[in-house]
Write an enzyme that holds these catalytic residues in place. Sequence first.
Site, short mmCIF file in Angstrom:
data_model
loop_
_atom_site.label_atom_id
_atom_site.label_comp_id
_atom_site.label_asym_id
_atom_site.label_seq_id
_atom_site.Cartn_x
_atom_site.Cartn_y
_atom_site.Cartn_z
N LYS C 81 0.85 -1.20 0.00
CA LYS C 81 0.00 0.00 0.00
C LYS C 81 0.89 1.25 0.00
CE LYS C 81 -3.97 1.99 2.51
NZ LYS C 81 -4.82 1.84 3.71
N SER C 156 -9.75 2.31 2.67
CA SER C 156 -8.82 3.01 1.80
C SER C 156 -7.90 2.08 1.00
CB SER C 156 -7.95 3.96 2.62
OG SER C 156 -7.13 3.23 3.51
N SER C 180 -9.91 -0.12 6.83
CA SER C 180 -9.29 0.00 5.50
C SER C 180 -8.62 -1.26 4.99
CB SER C 180 -8.27 1.14 5.49
OG SER C 180 -8.94 2.38 5.55
#
Lengths: 507, 101, 498
Positions: C81, C156, C180
């Site tokens: 990420k 996210s 997330s």
Amino acid sequence: MTADAVIPFDDAIAAFDPVMGLEVHVELSTASKMFCSCPTEFGAEPNSQVCPVCLGLPGALPAVNAAAIEAAIRIGLALNCSVAEWCRFARKNYFYPDMPKNFQTSQYDEPICFDGYLDVDVPTADGIKKVRIEIERAHMEEDTGKALHVGGSTGRIHGADFSLVDYNRAGIPLIEIVTRPIEGAEQFAPEVARAYVAALREILRSLDVSDVRMEQGSLRCDVNLSLRRTPADPLGTRSETKNVNSLRSVERAVRYEIGRQAALLQAGGKVVQETRHWHEDTGVTTSGRSKEGAEDYRYFPEPDLLPIAPDPAWVEELRATLPENPAVRRARLATEWGLTDFEMDSLINAGALDLVIATVAAGGDQARARKWWTGELTRIANDRGVDVHDLGVTPEHVVRIETLISEGALNDKLARQVIEGVIAGEGDPDAVVASRGLAVVSDDGPLLAAIDEALAANPDVIEKIMGGKQQAAGVIVGAVMKATRGQADAARVRALLFDKLGVVEEA
Amino acid sequence: MGFMPTISRDEVAHLARLARLDLREDELDHYAEQLDIILASVARVAEVAAADVPATSHPIPLTNVMRADVARVWLTAEEALSGAPASDGRRFRVPRILDEE
Amino acid sequence: MQQHLTRLSAADIAAAISDGDVSATEVTRAHLDRIAEVDERVHAFLHIDDEGALATAAAVDAKRKAGEPLGPLAGVPLALKDVMTMRGIPTTCGSRILEGWRPPYDSTVVERLRAADVVILGKTNMDEFAMGSSTEHSAYGPSHNPWDLDRIPGGSGGGSAAAIAAFEAPLAIGTDTGGSIRQPAAVTGTVGVKPTYGGVSRFGLVALASSLDQAGPCARTVEDAALLHAAIAGHDPRDSTSLTDPVPAVVEAARRGDVRGLRVGLVKELSGEGYQAGVTQRFNEAVDILTELGAEVVEVSCPHFDYALAAYYLILPAEASSNLARFDGMRFGLRAGDTGELGVEEVMSLTREAGFGAEVKRRIMIGTYALSSGYYDAYYGQAQKVRTLIQRDFAAAFEQADVLISPTAPTTAFRIGEKVDDPIAMYLNDVATIPVNLAGNCAMSLPIGLAPEDGLPVGLQIMAPARADERLYNAGAALEAALRDRWGHLLIEEAPAL
């Protein structure tokens, strides 16, 4: 920048009662920074002592320096503070380019130390005045970077075209020590302020937690000052004069602000709550940022750092091992050693009190120890531009040299050579004596031979001595000392000379 | 809409200033409206009776996490300055500071 | 063969490399090829590090040749990420304000991945600074759900979940502040775990909300998630909030998968109104399976969960407003408006205005407000008290149950654009995942089927007490195995070909 009106100090004091608050920031002399492992050396190349943490790079996290916590607690204890059982760091949020995270990691309503005091002897024209300064809190925080302002017509910040920032100082541990409002100082307010900062500095030095060098900024003072008509009135609006960085400036800044605020008030004006800058060169303060519509710092507990809950047993251990309060110790030693104020002052000014104490503790005589440390050794240190502590001579060395002198193995001149050898790294005094062959010549044979030689070279001396001019013997003694390269005992040479000539030496 | 915002446009402008956000005029209006809705919704926390409840600042209760005072050099000045939008020699270059403290 | 390699689990890839059946380089190339083939449509990645990935793979192959022992994930590709720093590799956090920034240091997670010889393929898309539940708040455009490219992959960490669901990588790193990792796992039919707060170092994780953020594994199987969890977890002195406890035995638990006698608590407050019918249906079926497997299912009540969302949307913006203050254009990243005429305050403000997206600005202002003098006690202070009450609710519930369960998200993946301008509707996606972050304990989401009405994946959330992460893997593995028996394959195998 127009100059502010100032009325004479005596007039100001006649009409107003000053109230002060002093905030002192102390940079701790830890090896690493408050929240990261970067070194803290003063004067390093710009941005050479930075890392993701103290640069505030995305993703970096702080980790508390244990030595800074210990120093904070020791400072608090030395200032008679209570130590928090549990406290947290807090973020103080405001934007400023010398502060990498745009928040300062500080403490807010949970300072590590609080509710202390410091008793200060204030020298005044009326003699020593004893004043108790109440300490509100001592809390931990981090220093900011340093901005250099470039360009602009005046060279001052306001006209700068751009600024250059060095973050080496960012993150260096600071302890902020805040007094309660100091009331009742009256006309002595400037002296009280100075004496407090001086006493604080002495305590910090004795704790060995900071360099306390005001000129380098490792001890910085902010002076809050307000005036009121009488002590019965509520506190007036205060100004906050920043970064006053010498003892003399502390005194001058207080004096100036009293005169400036009094002039304002006398003229029917109002004191503005604001930050003011102290100008060492001109001795005035000028207006900085107004604190009206003050910044909202939005403090909240620092989530990246955990609470500090000092173990009470550890705190007691730190309390038990605190050095004696310097003022108390000074008074005690002056009595014990029978020193005059002047003698004590010169000892303190030489920065050698601790060395003398250690020398005495190691078995030395205080008078001789003082002579060495404030005389020869301080002179050598000054010549070399180093601190007397850093010469490489220890109290034990001094004691050993003194013993050798008293045993007659060394004279003063030889002793100085031994010191030279020790400083040069040739080993301890015994090693230097051995390797340089510095022992006093105690065998009379070579001395008598040297005396004969000297008498032969100075035939008139015998006549002078026999004629009663005994001081002429100095020529022979000097020649013998020279011939033996200083390794003779001058008193012995003299005795042998008179003995040889059959003359009784005058007392 | 049948309600008056409790957070004014001026307040939004003040918040934006504190947060260093140079919001456009249309954004001020837009945010005033949205913040009002969001704040009205999160204000629900006030319904909970919690006068005698301690606040939790850290989810896992640890204390006294410290590191030893050992210095270590990590980045060179070049690495430190590598991401800087502007630099000058070994320093970060920033716009002129108008409001020095 | 190459297509096949991308379908393997991480455990199988590692075994194949270790056995010499395939080289790490072949595995890496297969995944890079897959990315090249599908990522234009999925947009899971913001940056591909072909060179670095192949270099790591070559090093693994050399190690194997030299007869050196290989770790359990050696040579396995992973998607990172874009909120984690990686030395020299762009790290944007999905924001314009960090465009082009290359951090001079590795996050601890990356250090550990390197130490484990994991092959990092690149950086995945995310909502800007992890603020969002859809990746629509990425400054670089949304990622797409491999199950339906018109739908969001969650957020996210939508990029990480999409990368796994699209077989671009078998593993990914996510971060979970309010869901997330778990919500993207739920809506993409994959597995995601939020470890106990402090279980995985946050050093190098660009902070959203420091007291809530936690990095964790994303995978297609419970075992793979456990292998990654074990590789990245453990104490880190650079993160003061890092736990010193030994890493829970997650891999063993994932291989055990036995819920006989396990007390499973259904959280009353995390069901009912607001939950899509198909989500509730699949959830109820999963509960029945757990009962069949020998778990004791009980109902528990956590009354303060009703206030979790409100507390979260005060605490998060407050911490975020402070964490994001450093993005000012002075030391790194974007600088806007520096014409030489303007002062530093204006340049900072213009930079932040230009560099931050709407959601970030919105939350910064809420946070600034919540911390302001005069409002602190009513908002931030009160939210921190609610946090205590939620912890107490959990403590009471864990008296009655070993693990708690709920649907992970109230709905399946919604359409891109559907909620982007309605912050409140967007925030409701996190209603079931947030309590865990507030309390600091751990949770997993795993796929339990497709909602009948839309054919999209549904996730089940398992929650365990702090430091008991192994319970997630034990329960998750049992449920996963039962469902796999039922379906004859993993749910993700049903995803349409891209």
